[in-house]
Design a protein around this motif. Structure first.
Motif, PDB file in Angstrom:
ATOM      1  N   VAL A 125       0.846  -1.044   0.129  1.00 21.53           N
ATOM      2  CA  VAL A 125      -0.021  -0.073  -0.034  1.00 21.53           C
ATOM      3  C   VAL A 125       1.018   1.245   0.013  1.00 21.53           C
ATOM      4  N   LYS A 126       0.695   2.187  -1.031  1.00 23.87           N
ATOM      5  CA  LYS A 126       1.519   3.456  -1.059  1.00 23.87           C
ATOM      6  C   LYS A 126       0.514   4.268  -1.317  1.00 23.87           C
ATOM      7  N   GLY A 127       0.150   5.230  -0.172  1.00 28.46           N
ATOM      8  CA  GLY A 127      -0.975   6.213  -0.055  1.00 28.46           C
ATOM      9  C   GLY A 127      -2.418   5.431  -0.282  1.00 28.46           C
ATOM     10  N   ARG A 128      -3.125   5.760  -1.348  1.00 30.77           N
ATOM     11  CA  ARG A 128      -4.215   5.021  -1.777  1.00 30.77           C
ATOM     12  C   ARG A 128      -4.171   4.091  -2.873  1.00 30.77           C
ATOM     13  N   ILE A 129      -2.758   3.964  -3.315  1.00 37.60           N
ATOM     14  CA  ILE A 129      -2.649   2.856  -4.333  1.00 37.60           C
ATOM     15  C   ILE A 129      -2.440   1.337  -3.860  1.00 37.60           C
ATOM     16  N   VAL A 130      -3.008   0.468  -4.242  1.00 37.37           N
ATOM     17  CA  VAL A 130      -2.987  -1.021  -3.530  1.00 37.37           C
ATOM     18  C   VAL A 130      -2.640  -1.930  -4.738  1.00 37.37           C
ATOM     19  N   SER A 131      -1.423  -2.469  -4.362  1.00 38.26           N
ATOM     20  CA  SER A 131      -0.844  -3.601  -5.478  1.00 38.26           C
ATOM     21  C   SER A 131      -0.410  -4.838  -4.778  1.00 38.26           C
ATOM     22  N   LEU A 132      -0.444  -6.133  -5.650  1.00 35.57           N
ATOM     23  CA  LEU A 132      -0.199  -7.264  -5.011  1.00 35.57           C
ATOM     24  C   LEU A 132       1.433  -7.378  -4.764  1.00 35.57           C
ATOM     25  N   THR A 133       1.749  -8.149  -3.761  1.00 35.52           N
ATOM     26  CA  THR A 133       2.980  -8.538  -3.468  1.00 35.52           C
ATOM     27  C   THR A 133       3.289  -9.670  -4.358  1.00 35.52           C
ATOM     28  N   GLU A 134       4.673 -10.239  -4.495  1.00 33.68           N
ATOM     29  CA  GLU A 134       4.750 -11.371  -4.867  1.00 33.68           C
ATOM     30  C   GLU A 134       4.023 -12.750  -4.434  1.00 33.68           C
ATOM     31  N   GLU A 135       4.091 -12.633  -2.999  1.00 33.24           N
ATOM     32  CA  GLU A 135       3.310 -13.558  -2.354  1.00 33.24           C
ATOM     33  C   GLU A 135       1.766 -13.587  -2.553  1.00 33.24           C
ATOM     34  N   GLY A 136       1.381 -12.323  -2.550  1.00 29.88           N
ATOM     35  CA  GLY A 136       0.127 -11.863  -2.924  1.00 29.88           C
ATOM     36  C   GLY A 136      -0.398 -12.281  -4.262  1.00 29.88           C
ATOM     37  N   ARG A 137       0.423 -12.229  -5.053  1.00 27.58           N
ATOM     38  CA  ARG A 137       0.185 -12.783  -6.492  1.00 27.58           C
ATOM     39  C   ARG A 137      -0.287 -14.265  -6.624  1.00 27.58           C
ATOM     40  N   LYS A 138       0.672 -14.832  -5.678  1.00 26.29           N
ATOM     41  CA  LYS A 138       0.436 -16.503  -5.934  1.00 26.29           C
ATOM     42  C   LYS A 138      -0.812 -16.728  -5.126  1.00 26.29           C
ATOM     43  N   ASP A 139      -1.147 -15.920  -4.096  1.00 28.92           N
ATOM     44  CA  ASP A 139      -2.552 -16.508  -3.409  1.00 28.92           C
ATOM     45  C   ASP A 139      -3.698 -15.912  -4.551  1.00 28.92           C
ATOM     46  N   ALA A 140      -3.548 -14.842  -5.160  1.00 27.14           N
ATOM     47  CA  ALA A 140      -4.527 -14.245  -6.027  1.00 27.14           C
ATOM     48  C   ALA A 140      -4.578 -15.251  -7.269  1.00 27.14           C
ATOM     49  N   ALA A 141      -3.519 -15.718  -7.649  1.00 24.16           N
ATOM     50  CA  ALA A 141      -3.633 -16.798  -8.794  1.00 24.16           C
ATOM     51  C   ALA A 141      -4.302 -18.009  -8.664  1.00 24.16           C
ATOM     52  N   ARG A 142      -4.171 -18.258  -7.195  1.00 21.74           N
ATOM     53  CA  ARG A 142      -5.147 -19.723  -6.669  1.00 21.74           C
ATOM     54  C   ARG A 142      -6.608 -19.271  -6.836  1.00 21.74           C
ATOM     55  N   ILE A 143      -6.875 -18.112  -6.314  1.00 23.78           N
ATOM     56  CA  ILE A 143      -8.247 -17.826  -6.304  1.00 23.78           C
ATOM     57  C   ILE A 143      -8.965 -17.641  -7.791  1.00 23.78           C
ATOM     58  N   LEU A 144      -7.955 -16.790  -8.844  1.00 27.30           N
ATOM     59  CA  LEU A 144      -8.316 -16.656 -10.092  1.00 27.30           C
ATOM     60  C   LEU A 144      -8.556 -18.228 -10.681  1.00 27.30           C
ATOM     61  N   ARG A 145      -7.632 -18.971 -10.434  1.00 29.49           N
ATOM     62  CA  ARG A 145      -7.689 -20.311 -11.070  1.00 29.49           C
ATOM     63  C   ARG A 145      -8.739 -21.271 -10.714  1.00 29.49           C
ATOM     64  N   ALA A 146      -9.301 -21.076  -9.445  1.00 27.70           N
ATOM     65  CA  ALA A 146     -10.542 -21.607  -8.950  1.00 27.70           C
ATOM     66  C   ALA A 146     -11.684 -20.998  -9.519  1.00 27.70           C
ATOM     67  N   HIS A 147     -11.682 -19.605  -9.798  1.00 28.81           N
ATOM     68  CA  HIS A 147     -12.762 -18.947 -10.357  1.00 28.81           C
ATOM     69  C   HIS A 147     -13.094 -19.547 -11.799  1.00 28.81           C
ATOM     70  N   ARG A 148     -11.880 -19.594 -12.644  1.00 27.26           N
ATOM     71  CA  ARG A 148     -12.073 -19.939 -14.014  1.00 27.26           C
ATOM     72  C   ARG A 148     -12.066 -21.623 -14.210  1.00 27.26           C
ATOM     73  N   LEU A 149     -11.773 -22.355 -13.306  1.00 25.33           N
ATOM     74  CA  LEU A 149     -12.059 -23.794 -13.191  1.00 25.33           C
ATOM     75  C   LEU A 149     -13.520 -23.961 -13.186  1.00 25.33           C
ATOM     76  N   TRP A 150     -13.950 -23.147 -12.092  1.00 31.21           N
ATOM     77  CA  TRP A 150     -15.665 -23.220 -11.858  1.00 31.21           C
ATOM     78  C   TRP A 150     -16.304 -22.689 -13.155  1.00 31.21           C
ATOM     79  N   GLU A 151     -15.697 -21.690 -13.740  1.00 30.60           N
ATOM     80  CA  GLU A 151     -16.666 -21.231 -14.864  1.00 30.60           C
ATOM     81  C   GLU A 151     -16.426 -22.427 -16.184  1.00 30.60           C
ATOM     82  N   ALA A 152     -15.331 -23.087 -16.190  1.00 29.57           N
ATOM     83  CA  ALA A 152     -15.214 -24.137 -17.248  1.00 29.57           C
ATOM     84  C   ALA A 152     -16.108 -25.474 -16.798  1.00 29.57           C
ATOM     85  N   TYR A 153     -16.343 -25.574 -15.422  1.00 29.06           N
ATOM     86  CA  TYR A 153     -17.024 -26.774 -14.964  1.00 29.06           C
ATOM     87  C   TYR A 153     -18.704 -26.442 -15.171  1.00 29.06           C
ATOM     88  N   LEU A 154     -19.175 -25.303 -14.884  1.00 17.75           N
ATOM     89  CA  LEU A 154     -20.552 -24.613 -15.193  1.00 17.75           C
ATOM     90  C   LEU A 154     -20.792 -24.686 -16.668  1.00 17.75           C
TER      91      LEU A 154
END
Length: 500
Positions: free
Chosen positions: A345-374
């Motif tokens: 967090v820098k001021g009001r700008i928020v960005s992912l750290t390297e660790e955060g990017r891995k966690d976010a990729a896991r969530i995005l992977r789950a989202h798109r796999l659920w889309e594929a399943y649906l």
């Protein structure tokens, strides 16, 4: 000020108050200490059973001395009769629960009500010989403590506390893990019988003084109060003894000031203490729990923030609030995720750290796999994204791995967007099924669970993965000698590669 001191001092000058204070404190200390083991062993109902069942022993001891020796209300005989009735109750409960399909709690309910009813019938049938006040037995008369009650309580308390101190380690281990205790050679059944005998002695010696209701209350409530304050058994026992004594002291003053029943006042004060501690306990109290929940960020909200940022890379907090429901807690969620090292967090700008990017990729992977399943199960196109947004929070590795395998490890979702790779496949040295590897990944064959002539692969071969063919249904691997190998999903699943 002097009137307040007088209010506390005057009752202490009365002999009946002094006896009640001393006798009640004996009972409270031993009940509190014993009660800690009672609630850890989940035996609270057994204490109630023993206290009710002993009326049969009291009546039997009374009748025995009256008919044989013509003596009424002989305390030692009634004490021995009560102890026999208590031990008989325990033995019958154990017999029924071990020798039939009836569970222990049901056996307790059956046996104690039966023996209690037998005692009541005995008192009724031989009412010309037995002069027992059932109401006094149930409610007790702590303000009418006799000298013999004080001596009985003091001796029993000393005996029971000595046994608990001497065998503390055995009681502790068998209370927390009886299976482990048995595995290291402890006589678990014998220890259980010794402890049950201690509980029986406590109940029998205390009921004549404080009654059935109060002895059960003093066994359970101070120990439960202490349980909210400590995770250590020895400290819990000290707290329980303290709360038991303060219950007696506070209750006796309350009964004198209000001119009420002594047992009821003690139990009321005891329950009041429990409620205060339940509210204010620093770790396990309701206030602490409420504050903890206030500080916690719902997992779904945290994942929504990470999922939003992986699509945007970085963003203003106001933009996140506009996109995600529950904007009132976004600031708190961002602060919490930053403290975990997932966001910068820098001021009001928020960005992912390297660790955060891995966690976010896991969530995005789950989202798109659920889309594929649906999409696979025929969900209408306009419903796929919102439903997947709800389901993406079901993202544990086992569930997502099953979904990925079921769909044949898809590379893209129904909208043509790439599904992030499983993080484990990106780790050098990880051994995974070849079916997980994406185009460009390299590795060495570790194990082949298909016939050698089907693929020509053997352990030690180095491979590089190419783009899949036939809409992702055919995996393509290239060996070092440029030999190209095609395989279906089942075959790729049964070849294991060590990633480079």
């Amino acid at each position: 000020m002097s009137s307040i001191i007088q209010l506390f001092w005057e009752p202490l000058q009365e002999t009946f108050f002094q006896k009640a204070l001393i006798g009640g404190s004996f009972v409270a200390v031993v009940c509190g200490v014993t009660g800690c083991l009672v609630i850890l062993r989940r035996m609270s109902f057994l204490g109630d059973a023993l206290s009710h069942a002993m009326i049969a022993g009291v009546a039997g001891g009374y009748l025995f001395m009256k008919l044989l020796f013509g003596i009424e209300a002989y305390a030692p005989a009634m004490l021995i009769g009560s102890l026999i009735a208590a031990l008989m109750t325990v033995a019958l409960i154990g017999f029924v629960s071990r020798m039939s399909r009836i569970k222990e709690d049901t056996a307790i309910g059956i046996m104690y009500t039966g023996i209690f009813a037998g005692g009541v019938v005995l008192v009724s049938v031989f009412r010309n010989y037995i002069h027992i006040d059932l109401m006094h037995f149930i409610m007790g008369d702590v303000l009418g403590v006799a000298d013999i009650d004080l001596w009985t309580s003091a001796i029993t308390s000393a005996l029971v506390l000595s046994v608990i101190i001497l065998f503390f380690r055995y009681f502790q281990v068998t209370s927390f893990d009886p299976v482990m205790a048995a595995s290291i050679g402890m006589p678990v059944v014998l220890i259980d019988y010794v402890f049950t005998t201690c509980v029986s002695l406590v109940v029998v010696s205390a009921v004549s003084m404080v009654g059935v209701i109060l002895v059960v209350g003093l066994l359970v409530t101070p120990a439960a109060t202490a349980y909210l304050l400590s995770d250590r058994l020895d400290r819990m026992m000290i707290y329980a003894a303290f709360f038991g004594v303060t219950s007696v002291v506070g209750g006796l003053y309350l009964c004198v000031w209000l001119d009420s029943a002594g047992g009821g006042a003690i139990m009321l004060f005891c329950t009041f203490q429990f409620l205060v501690v339940l509210l204010a306990a620093p770790r396990y109290g309701l206030m602490a729990r409420w504050l903890q929940l206030r500080r916690m960020v719902p997992q779904q909200l945290a994942e929504d923030v990470l999922g939003f940022l992986i699509r945007k890379d970085s963003s203003d907090i106001a933009e996140i609030k506009a996109d995600i429901k529950n904007p009132g807690r976004i600031q708190h969620a961002v602060k919490n995720l930053a403290s975990q090292g997932l966001l910068s967090v820098k001021g009001r700008i928020v960005s992912l750290t390297e660790e955060g990017r891995k966690d976010a990729a896991r969530i995005l992977r789950a989202h798109r796999l659920w889309e594929a399943y649906l999409d696979h199960v025929g969900t209408p196109e306009w419903e796929i994204h919102p439903k997947a947004h709800e389901l993406e929070h079901v993202s544990d590795a086992e569930a997502i791995g099953y979904l990925d395998d079921l769909l044949g490890h898809p590379v893209k979702d129904p909208h043509g967007q790439e599904i992030p790779e499983d993080n484990t496949c990106a780790m050098p040295g990880a051994v995974v099924s070849l079916s997980f590897l994406r185009s460009g990944r390299e590795g060495q064959v570790e194990k082949v669970n298909v016939p050698a002539d089907k693929t020509g692969l053997k352990p030690g071969d180095r491979l590089r993965m190419e783009q899949r063919r036939n809409n992702g249904a055919v995996w393509v691997a290239v060996k070092e000698d440029k030999t190209e190998i095609e395989m279906d999903h089942d075959t790729a699943d049964n070849i294991f590669i060590k990633c480079f």
